[in-house]
Design a protein around this motif. Structure first.
Motif: not given
Ligand SMILES: [Zn+2]
Ligand SMILES: [Zn+2]
Length: 304
Positions: A9-10, A15-17, A21-22, A85-86
């Motif tokens: 994430w920048p 709000d991070t998801v 697929d990323q 979760a990460y």
């Protein structure tokens, strides 16, 4: 070739998801330029578990109030994600057969590295980057923060380099991490002493005495200083002293994944480096700059 320093994430994203697929997109972009393995190395301070352990570390009377306030806001904005979760997302990517290893970018917390190491020991990390992004509560590399950047002209450059290097030495001596990330980050805003060799020597010695690898990081080419980390002279010193290297884009989004990999490859060739260092479960192995990744003895056979 590796890209062993990647963020999901920048910094401006709150709000991070987490999306496998990323990670697949990251891998595809890296593979297109001959990078065989990537390491996910999100900032430790992105995670709620870090907030619980370390939040408020800036509440120290030696930290000027404006910097303490800025750090409190920065920390509150960033520390939103669940570390479990990460890890689960990264493991899912591995199990799907993506060439991903699980890491973290860990800052130096004075006097707290044993607690940090104890937290991290509970997770299946492959590689841990050690970074110094702030000294005495001052985020010297936060180019977007006017409060932080106002400090540069008010301080003596030599003293900034000295404080940075002292923090880096302590981080290395703590043994908590595997790789010195962007080893001369203190130059980021373009403030460099007239004779930096003294600090380069200390940084190289910190790597040698701790057994850490050092990172060749292309992000410096995107910053005011306009050159990779480390400076060529420091890179030569690492090589001369047998410090293993990783390569890294320090991307915070897809556009920068594998950033200037060819320039890093050329730089490595110019200083005679043919092997990099990869990691599994924090155990190092050699990886050819031009060739396939994976531990010595062949490709590992991860499920999937
Ligand atoms: Zn960093
Ligand atoms: Zn980073």
């Amino acid at each position: 070739m590796l890209d062993y320093h990647l963020h999901l994430w920048p910094h401006h994203e709150h709000d991070t998801v987490l999306r496998v697929d990323q990670l697949a997109e990251y891998c595809a972009q890296a593979e297109a330029v001959g990078i065989t393995e990537i390491a996910l190395t999100e900032h430790l301070f992105r995670f709620r578990q870090a907030d619980a352990l370390l939040g408020g570390f800036w509440d120290d009377e030696s930290v000027p109030p404006a910097l303490a306030e800025s750090m409190a806001e920065y920390w509150k904005f960033h520390a939103t994600v669940d570390l479990d979760a990460y890890i689960a997302c990264a493991q899912e990517a591995k199990e799907a057969g993506l060439p991903v290893v699980i890491g973290l970018e860990v800052d130096y917390y004075e006097g707290r590295m044993d607690e940090v190491a104890a937290l991290l020991a509970g997770y299946p990390f492959d590689v841990l980057l050690g970074s110094v992004h702030w000294v005495g509560g001052w985020r010297f590399d936060d180019l977007d923060d006017p409060v932080s950047m106002a400090e540069w002209p008010a301080r003596q450059v030599d003293r900034c380099w000295d404080a940075y290097t002292t923090a880096l030495e302590e981080l290395a001596a703590s043994g908590a991490c595997d790789v010195l990330a962007h080893p001369d980050l203190i130059k980021v805003a373009g403030f460099v002493p007239s004779a930096p060799a003294e600090w380069w020597d200390r940084i190289a010695e910190a790597a040698v005495s701790s057994g850490m690898a050092a990172e060749l990081n292309s992000a410096g080419w995107r910053k005011p200083v306009g050159e990779q980390y480390p400076a060529v002279e420091l890179l030569r010193s690492f090589v001369a002293r047998g410090v293993p290297l990783t390569t890294a884009s320090d991307a915070h989004h897809l556009d920068h994944v594998a950033y200037r990999a060819d320039d890093m490859r050329a730089l490595l060739a110019s200083v005679g480096v043919e092997l990099l260092q990869g990691y599994r479960a924090r155990v190092p192995h050699r990886v050819a700059v031009a060739g396939l990744g994976g531990p010595a003895g062949g490709q590992d056979a991860d499920a999937g």
